[in-house]
Design an enzyme around this catalytic site. Structure first.
Site, PDB file in Angstrom:
ATOM      1  N   GLY A 102      58.045 130.497  59.954  1.00  0.00           N
ATOM      2  CA  GLY A 102      57.228 130.080  61.089  1.00  0.00           C
ATOM      3  C   GLY A 102      55.744 130.374  60.973  1.00  0.00           C
ATOM      4  O   GLY A 102      54.912 129.573  61.413  1.00  0.00           O
ATOM      5  N   THR A 145      67.368 127.810  62.191  1.00  0.00           N
ATOM      6  CA  THR A 145      66.879 127.085  63.360  1.00  0.00           C
ATOM      7  C   THR A 145      67.528 125.707  63.451  1.00  0.00           C
ATOM      8  O   THR A 145      67.848 125.113  62.428  1.00  0.00           O
ATOM      9  CB  THR A 145      65.349 126.944  63.219  1.00  0.00           C
ATOM     10  N   THR A 181      61.686 123.462  60.554  1.00  0.00           N
ATOM     11  CA  THR A 181      62.392 124.716  60.294  1.00  0.00           C
ATOM     12  C   THR A 181      61.818 125.353  59.046  1.00  0.00           C
ATOM     13  O   THR A 181      61.552 124.665  58.054  1.00  0.00           O
ATOM     14  CB  THR A 181      63.902 124.509  60.121  1.00  0.00           C
ATOM     15  N   GLY A 182      61.630 126.655  59.090  1.00  0.00           N
ATOM     16  CA  GLY A 182      61.079 127.342  57.925  1.00  0.00           C
ATOM     17  C   GLY A 182      60.371 128.604  58.347  1.00  0.00           C
ATOM     18  O   GLY A 182      60.537 129.078  59.473  1.00  0.00           O
ATOM     19  N   ARG A 204      57.586 139.202  68.417  1.00  0.00           N
ATOM     20  CA  ARG A 204      57.180 138.144  67.460  1.00  0.00           C
ATOM     21  C   ARG A 204      57.690 136.766  67.895  1.00  0.00           C
ATOM     22  O   ARG A 204      58.841 136.605  68.303  1.00  0.00           O
ATOM     23  CB  ARG A 204      57.731 138.491  66.072  1.00  0.00           C
ATOM     24  N   VAL A 205      56.835 135.770  67.819  1.00  0.00           N
ATOM     25  CA  VAL A 205      57.198 134.385  68.134  1.00  0.00           C
ATOM     26  C   VAL A 205      56.816 133.517  66.940  1.00  0.00           C
ATOM     27  O   VAL A 205      55.726 133.665  66.385  1.00  0.00           O
ATOM     28  CB  VAL A 205      56.454 133.906  69.406  1.00  0.00           C
ATOM     29  N   GLY A 206      57.709 132.622  66.541  1.00  0.00           N
ATOM     30  CA  GLY A 206      57.429 131.736  65.408  1.00  0.00           C
ATOM     31  C   GLY A 206      56.901 130.387  65.865  1.00  0.00           C
ATOM     32  O   GLY A 206      56.333 130.240  66.956  1.00  0.00           O
ATOM     33  N   ASP A 207      57.092 129.407  65.024  1.00  0.00           N
ATOM     34  CA  ASP A 207      56.554 128.059  65.294  1.00  0.00           C
ATOM     35  C   ASP A 207      57.406 127.248  66.276  1.00  0.00           C
ATOM     36  O   ASP A 207      56.916 126.297  66.897  1.00  0.00           O
ATOM     37  CB  ASP A 207      56.456 127.265  63.978  1.00  0.00           C
TER      38      ASP A 207
HETATM   39  N1  ASP Z   1      60.856 128.612  62.116  1.00  0.00           N
HETATM   40  C1  ASP Z   1      61.663 129.685  62.632  1.00  0.00           C
HETATM   41  C2  ASP Z   1      60.797 130.877  62.929  1.00  0.00           C
HETATM   42  O1  ASP Z   1      59.908 131.171  62.152  1.00  0.00           O
HETATM   43  C3  ASP Z   1      62.723 130.123  61.696  1.00  0.00           C
HETATM   44  C4  ASP Z   1      63.620 129.040  61.206  1.00  0.00           C
HETATM   45  O2  ASP Z   1      63.204 127.902  61.068  1.00  0.00           O
HETATM   46  O3  ASP Z   1      64.784 129.353  60.953  1.00  0.00           O
HETATM   47  O4  ASP Z   1      61.041 131.535  63.912  1.00  0.00           O
END
Ligand code: ASP
Length: 333
Positions: free
Chosen positions: A252, A198, A249-250, A226-229
């Site tokens: 999610g 990200t 980033t991480g 699916r949706v992340g943070d």
């Molecule tokens: N935070 C992002 C997600 O979970 C992934 C990422 O940070 O690379 O979609």
């Protein structure tokens, strides 16, 4: 910018301008990024990609434009670089497509815009800003978001524009499974490169305003929409002139549950923490206890900044008015 009016003399008004120290901080993902896993050539490419994004966003600040413009410009640059998991180079979904998430927030007004699961939009960060400024909503998703992007005249790209051979190979490894992956290859479970690609930026402009922006392709082999943070205001992105601007980033799911970006802001607003104290509490303590891997970048209206991660590395960079102009990848450099 602050004004001081000296009304001591009726024919003279003194105005003092207190310019805030312009600052730009960026990330290109965090995770198990070890020196042993990157060739010197790849390391150079990552670093020059980060530097290009820093330069593009910082030029905007130097030209006297806003933090909002700067974070959009820096993220745009990273989105266009296939090394990072956002827009061009975004990971593949279970069905072999690219579903992208992005968000942007302005600390002055608390205005925000976000998009989830959109396909074909060349630069989702531009769409997030259009949503903020033109839609009357905060978040749009899927086909509706694409329709809005087309109405707004944003660039639409064919799916091969987003293709990247490395991401494709990652997807091939797991596409027949129920597994989803955070942009990493686990061919070798001991020395695997596990990274979250990200991208994000936070900035402070000369007027004392902060802003944040984040963009991602999410997770390899993700399904069911699916949706992340990343597109969730308060989890992956937050900005408030009273406290800070944050981009995460991480993994999610953990960042959503810990409401990471807003939690950092709240510790500053309600508990009087400094930016670094708040980042340490949330990224190095709360998230770790939950089992959430990743990091965040932040900037405060006084020019404090932080790049904090609980993973082995984070692609990152910072540039400010003191002459600091650095990019780094691993724990120490
Ligand atoms: N935070 C992002 C997600 O979970 C992934 C990422 O940070 O690379 O979609």
């Amino acid at each position: 910018m602050k004004f001081r009016f000296d009304a001591g003399c009726s024919t003279f008004v003194a105005i003092e301008f207190y310019m805030s120290p312009i600052t730009l901080v960026i990330h290109g993902g965090a995770g198990t990024i070890l020196k042993s896993l990157l060739t010197p050539e790849l390391e150079t490419r990552y670093k020059s990609g980060l530097q290009a994004a820093l330069n593009r966003g910082y030029a905007v600040l130097e030209n006297g434009r806003t933090a909002l413009d700067a974070v959009e410009a820096a993220v745009f640059e990273l989105e266009n670089n296939p090394l990072f998991n956002a827009a061009k180079g975004a990971v593949f979904t279970h069905t072999g497509e690219h579903e992208m998430d992005a968000s942007i927030m302005e600390g002055l007004t608390l205005d925000a815009g976000a998009v989830a699961g959109v396909k074909s939009v060349k630069n989702p960060i531009h769409l997030a800003r259009k949503i903020m400024e033109q839609s009357g909503h905060v978040m749009l998703s899927g086909d509706g978001a694409l329709e809005f992007a087309q109405q707004q005249g944003l660039d639409i790209a064919p799916s091969d524009y987003f293709h990247d051979d490395f991401r494709y190979a990652q997807w091939q490894e797991i596409k027949h499974s129920d597994q989803y992956q955070l942009d990493h290859s686990d061919k070798d479970p001991i020395h695997r490169e596990k990274k979250f690609g990200t991208v994000g930026a936070v900035a402070l402009d000369q007027f004392g305003n902060v802003a944040a922006a984040t963009s991602t392709g999410g997770m390899t082999n993700k399904k069911y929409g699916r949706v992340g943070d990343t597109p969730l205001i308060g989890s992956g992105t937050y900005a408030n002139n009273q406290t800070c601007a944050i981009s995460c980033t991480g993994h999610g799911e953990y960042f959503i549950r810990a409401v990471v970006a807003y939690d950092i802001s709240c510790l500053m607003e309600y508990k009087g923490f400094t930016l670094q104290q708040a980042m340490d509490r949330v990224i190095l303590d709360k998230l770790v206890k939950l089992g959430g891997e990743g990091g965040a970048i932040g900037v405060a209206p006084n020019g404090d900044f932080s790049l904090t991660f609980n993973s082995d590395g984070m692609y990152r960079g910072v540039r400010n008015q003191t002459g600091l102009n650095q990019v780094a990848i691993y724990g120490n450099d």
